[in-house]
Design an enzyme around this catalytic site. Structure first.
Site, short mmCIF file in Angstrom:
data_model
loop_
_atom_site.label_atom_id
_atom_site.label_comp_id
_atom_site.label_asym_id
_atom_site.label_seq_id
_atom_site.Cartn_x
_atom_site.Cartn_y
_atom_site.Cartn_z
N ALA A 63 0.87 -1.17 0.00
CA ALA A 63 0.00 0.00 0.00
C ALA A 63 0.91 1.22 0.00
O ALA A 63 2.11 1.10 0.25
CB ALA A 63 -0.86 -0.01 1.26
N GLY A 102 0.52 -5.00 0.82
CA GLY A 102 -0.68 -4.94 -0.01
C GLY A 102 -0.48 -5.56 -1.38
O GLY A 102 -1.45 -6.03 -2.00
N GLU A 105 -0.98 -9.13 -0.87
CA GLU A 105 -2.41 -9.31 -0.59
C GLU A 105 -3.23 -9.26 -1.89
O GLU A 105 -4.16 -10.04 -2.07
CB GLU A 105 -2.87 -8.25 0.41
CG GLU A 105 -2.29 -8.48 1.81
CD GLU A 105 -2.58 -7.35 2.76
OE1 GLU A 105 -3.12 -7.63 3.85
OE2 GLU A 105 -2.30 -6.18 2.40
N GLU A 125 4.57 -5.64 7.06
CA GLU A 125 3.88 -4.54 7.73
C GLU A 125 4.32 -4.37 9.19
O GLU A 125 4.33 -3.26 9.71
CB GLU A 125 2.36 -4.76 7.68
CG GLU A 125 1.74 -4.53 6.31
CD GLU A 125 1.76 -5.75 5.42
OE1 GLU A 125 1.02 -5.75 4.43
OE2 GLU A 125 2.54 -6.67 5.67
N1 T1G Z 1 4.72 3.34 -0.17
C1 T1G Z 1 5.20 4.56 -0.54
N2 T1G Z 1 6.49 4.79 -0.95
C2 T1G Z 1 7.29 3.73 -0.99
C3 T1G Z 1 6.86 2.42 -0.62
C4 T1G Z 1 5.50 2.26 -0.21
N3 T1G Z 1 5.01 1.07 0.14
N4 T1G Z 1 7.91 1.58 -0.75
C5 T1G Z 1 8.95 2.32 -1.21
N5 T1G Z 1 8.59 3.60 -1.35
C6 T1G Z 1 9.42 4.70 -1.85
C7 T1G Z 1 10.62 5.00 -0.95
O1 T1G Z 1 10.30 5.89 0.08
C8 T1G Z 1 11.61 5.62 -1.94
O2 T1G Z 1 11.22 6.95 -2.14
C9 T1G Z 1 11.33 4.84 -3.22
O3 T1G Z 1 10.01 4.29 -3.07
C10 T1G Z 1 12.29 3.71 -3.46
O4 T1G Z 1 12.33 2.90 -2.31
C11 T1G Z 1 -2.63 -2.70 3.55
C12 T1G Z 1 -0.55 -1.92 5.43
C13 T1G Z 1 10.30 -2.26 -2.14
C14 T1G Z 1 12.20 -3.37 -1.05
O5 T1G Z 1 6.74 -2.28 3.82
O6 T1G Z 1 10.78 -2.31 1.53
O7 T1G Z 1 1.08 -2.69 2.35
O8 T1G Z 1 13.19 8.08 -1.20
O9 T1G Z 1 14.71 3.39 -1.67
O10 T1G Z 1 15.96 -0.03 -1.80
O11 T1G Z 1 -1.41 -4.53 4.28
O12 T1G Z 1 11.21 0.17 -0.78
O13 T1G Z 1 13.02 7.68 -3.63
O14 T1G Z 1 11.49 9.33 -2.51
O15 T1G Z 1 13.39 1.62 -0.48
O16 T1G Z 1 15.01 -0.65 -4.06
C15 T1G Z 1 4.17 -2.73 3.06
C16 T1G Z 1 8.30 -1.02 1.69
C17 T1G Z 1 3.52 -1.40 3.09
C18 T1G Z 1 7.67 -2.36 1.65
C19 T1G Z 1 12.56 -1.42 -2.59
N6 T1G Z 1 5.32 -2.68 2.18
N7 T1G Z 1 9.30 -0.82 0.66
O17 T1G Z 1 13.74 -1.10 -1.96
O18 T1G Z 1 14.09 1.28 -2.88
S1 T1G Z 1 2.18 -1.38 4.23
C20 T1G Z 1 6.53 -2.44 2.66
C21 T1G Z 1 10.49 -1.48 0.71
C22 T1G Z 1 0.97 -2.29 3.46
C23 T1G Z 1 -1.27 -3.35 3.59
C24 T1G Z 1 -0.23 -2.58 4.27
C25 T1G Z 1 11.51 -1.10 -0.32
C26 T1G Z 1 11.59 -2.06 -1.53
P1 T1G Z 1 12.29 8.05 -2.39
P2 T1G Z 1 13.70 2.30 -1.73
P3 T1G Z 1 14.81 -0.15 -2.71
#
Ligand code: T1G
Length: 690
Positions: A63, A102, A105, A125
């Protein structure tokens, strides 16, 4: 369609592609067109099967975290997945890169999932202080079983494509062209004919759950939660899936999610998610990076050996230099032993150990560093010794080689000024054990060239480190703030608190351990030698060290460690020694509350952080949070000292600092201008503005 969602056809198979760079987060502007596309394809009789895929480097990584804490825009993810599950024709998720949160999911809303061999899948999460809020806690157990789902969701750990296949999470794995394979897979399934059972209706796996075994596993995981709510909520949600109907468990998941997302802990962990990424943004984004192919490390002691391992683990060959063969072999022996421990724990294969050890080249000859692109000095913490080493490096290192020092205190500008190429000098302050600790404090000296700095910031990510760039001052950011906290811990002992009382206040606050247990673990003699070298004192710690009480390594420090155990035991002798020292100083002991302990040790930390921001030694308050969480174990549920100041209330902090300043006259309690401004404006950024 929209810029973010497109639909293509491969005769009777429709391919829905999400394209929302950089990680295809399921932002509102994706969810809406996606929902419409799915409903339209459901009702389009010419479509025999549907593939859900993503453009760019990854499948959906979750998400959109930036939307949390804001009013929810419809349709929500659960509604999109609900629509997906109303589709009778086969739906197949084509997963490449990462399918996280998400994103996984959404894939669980499809009948089938196929993955690229390098794909990684998970529900992380919990690392954001949340639980899966799009049905992950209810659908994942239906595929992989409740126990496996419990482990995946409470740890937030990712699984590879093969493990996911074995666990029943994905239906097929392909070496490449996963979307093409997904289309063929979908067509073949459609040809074989349905009915196709949505994951929500598959109960066989969860029916096999032994609740006693499940509860034992959940209790074990809960013990490691250290005051964080999300891991507990995750376990509860998965348990609900075993004991409730699908709808009831989904509603319970929702309620738990809504509670966590509004909670300070999740706000703190989301803050850290973005703070770590901000910290890596240094000026000179477009600067050409220097090429780093080979790394040299001078000094094969605990730090040098750990640093060398960090680079080899990151894929770099390393030349390790020592003054003699004997010391070199001892260092290489330690490295071998460390890898052997990893093999015995199953986190490394024997073969991988052999391959890594082959990447080390030991030497006692400086000229063997001539082909290194980066050389890190990790020798004794003495200015004269460091200058001697840099003098030798200056004489033989190749032009353009980056020369780094691992000093944790000394003036890097002085070291740089002692050689002919100060523009190539910077600090790489690793934390012990350097092959394990994530934090890397990168110290920009006055003359450090921007491309050298940008090069090592990128390099840090390649060796799995969280990098923060700081300026030169005594102790840089982390150790300078630690000193402010440390001096008050000692003062509290003299005034009547005991080591275990102070340590308990810290662990109740959320720290993995308190300052005195940490001191005993690291070895009190290290700080003692440093203090002596700098003509500084710590009344109690020095007294203990003079008696050979160095901590765990000598079986006694602030605590006793019987028969080589690591479990601290209260030592009445130490408490008597402290009382004696206090009496000597005419300090009468008094009752001290946990609240006072936290105030007097944490508020000066924040105040010193504010000073550091005022001086420009750190670029952002959030950088300081990243340093303290990744380098010193500050509780992640509090987001770091500077974020916690906002939760705690800066106005109250200023008032209490002024109270203690008046009472003690100590400078650590004198609130600085930026902290007062933060109290007035509510944020460090606003406070910094004129
Ligand atoms: N939402 C918004 N921005 C995100 C994002 C996300 N989920 N994931 C990454 N970004 C942005 C990040 O801030 C950066 O921005 C750019 O993308 C590149 O990321 C309902 C509650 C996928 C392994 O926890 O672990 O789903 O700094 O530098 O090293 O159940 O990003 O360039 O402006 O990290 O190649 C669950 C989070 C969300 C995964 C890639 N998902 N992301 O790593 O790039 S909660 C996560 C990561 C959810 C649902 C719920 C990593 C990556 P900027 P990066 P990377």
């Amino acid at each position: 369609m929209s810029n973010f969602v497109s639909v293509a056809r491969d005769s009777d198979v429709a391919i829905v592609t999400i394209d929302n760079p950089p990680v295809n987060a399921l932002s509102f502007h994706v969810r809406e067109p996606l929902m419409h596309a799915l409903a339209a394809l459901r009702d389009d009789a010419s479509v025999g099967a549907i593939v859900v895929a993503c453009a760019g480097r990854t499948f959906v990584a979750g998400a959109d975290i930036t939307e949390f804490g804001k009013p929810v825009q419809q349709p929500e993810l659960r509604a999109v997945i609900g629509t997906l599950e109303t589709i009778a024709k086969p739906t197949v998720a084509a997963i490449h890169g990462t399918a996280l949160g998400g994103g996984l999911e959404l894939a669980l809303g499809c009948h089938f999932r196929v993955a690229d061999a390098d794909a990684r899948l998970g529900l992380p999460e919990v690392k954001l202080g949340l639980l899966p809020g799009g049905g992950g806690t209810v659908r994942l157990p239906r595929l992989v079983g409740a126990i496996k789902a419990l482990r995946m969701i409470v740890s937030g750990a990712l699984v590879g494509a093969d493990e996911a296949h074995e666990a029943g999470l994905v239906d097929a794995v392909f070496e490449s062209n996963v979307i093409t394979h997904a289309v063929n897979f979908a067509r073949e399934i459609a040809r074989k004919g349905g009915p196709f059972t949505p994951v929500r209706d598959r109960d066989d796996e969860i029916k096999k759950t032994e609740l006693a075994a499940f509860d034992a596993g959940a209790a074990d995981l809960a013990r490691k939660a250290r005051g964080l709510d999300a891991p507990i909520a995750c376990a509860q949600a998965v348990r609900n899936t075993v004991t409730m109907s699908f709808e009831e468990a989904l509603a319970a998941e929702r309620a738990l999610f809504m509670k966590l997302v509004a909670d300070d802990q999740s706000r703190a962990q989301r803050h850290l998610f973005f703070a770590e990424r901000e910290a890596a943004k240094v000026p000179g984004k477009d600067l050409v990076r220097r090429r780093i192919a080979r790394v040299g490390v001078v000094g094969a002691g605990t730090m040098g050996g750990g640093i060398a391992m960090a680079f080899v683990n990151g894929g770099f060959p390393v030349t390790l230099l020592e003054t003699s063969q004997e010391v070199l072999q001892r260092g290489l022996g330690m490295i071998d032993k460390n890898y052997a421990v990893s093999v015995s724990r199953g986190s490394l294969t024997e073969d991988a150990k052999r391959q890594r050890l082959a990447q080390f080249k030991g030497s006692t000859d400086y000229s063997d560093l001539a082909d290194c692109d980066l050389i890190i000095e990790a020798v004794f913490e003495d200015m004269a010794v460091k200058k001697e080493v840099f003098g030798k490096l200056d004489a033989m290192a190749k032009p353009g080689a980056i020369l780094a020092t691992n000093t944790s205190y000394l003036d890097i500008d002085e070291i740089a000024a002692s050689i002919s190429r100060p523009q190539d000098v910077l600090g790489l302050h690793f934390f012990s054990p350097a092959n394990v600790m994530k934090l890397l404090e990168i110290v920009r000296a006055d003359k450090t060239a921007p491309d050298a700095l940008a090069t090592v910031v990128d390099l840090a990510r390649r060796i799995g480190k969280v990098a923060v760039v700081v300026g030169v001052c005594h102790g840089f950011v982390g150790n300078r703030m630690l000193a402010a906290r440390g001096s008050e811990s000692e003062a509290l002992l003299l005034e009547g608190a005991t080591p275990s009382q102070i340590d308990k206040a810290f662990t109740d606050f959320g720290w993995p351990m308190g300052p005195f247990q940490m001191g005993d673990l690291a070895g009190l003699d290290i700080g003692w030698r440093n203090r002596k070298a700098r003509g500084q004192t710590a009344v109690i710690a020095d007294m203990l060290c003079e008696q050979g009480r160095f901590g765990q390594k000598t079986g006694r420090g602030f605590y006793l460690y019987e028969n080589g155990s690591r479990m601290p035991v209260r030592d009445p002798q130490v408490e008597a020694l402290i009382r004696g020292k206090a009496a000597e100083k005419g300090i009468a002991p008094r009752e001290i509350s946990a609240e006072e302990i936290i105030e007097r040790t944490h508020y000066p930390l924040i105040n010193e952080g504010a000073k550091i921001l005022e001086e420009g030694i750190a670029a952002r308050a959030s950088d300081i949070d990243v340093i303290w969480v990744n380098g010193y174990g500050f509780p992640i549920g509090k987001g770091g000292p500077m974020f916690w100041a906002g939760l705690e209330g800066a106005t109250g902090i200023v008032q209490r600092l002024e109270y203690w300043h008046q009472r003690t006259g100590k400078d650590v309690f004198k609130p600085v201008r930026l902290l007062k401004r933060m109290a007035e404006t509510g944020s460090w950024e606003a406070g910094a503005r004129p």
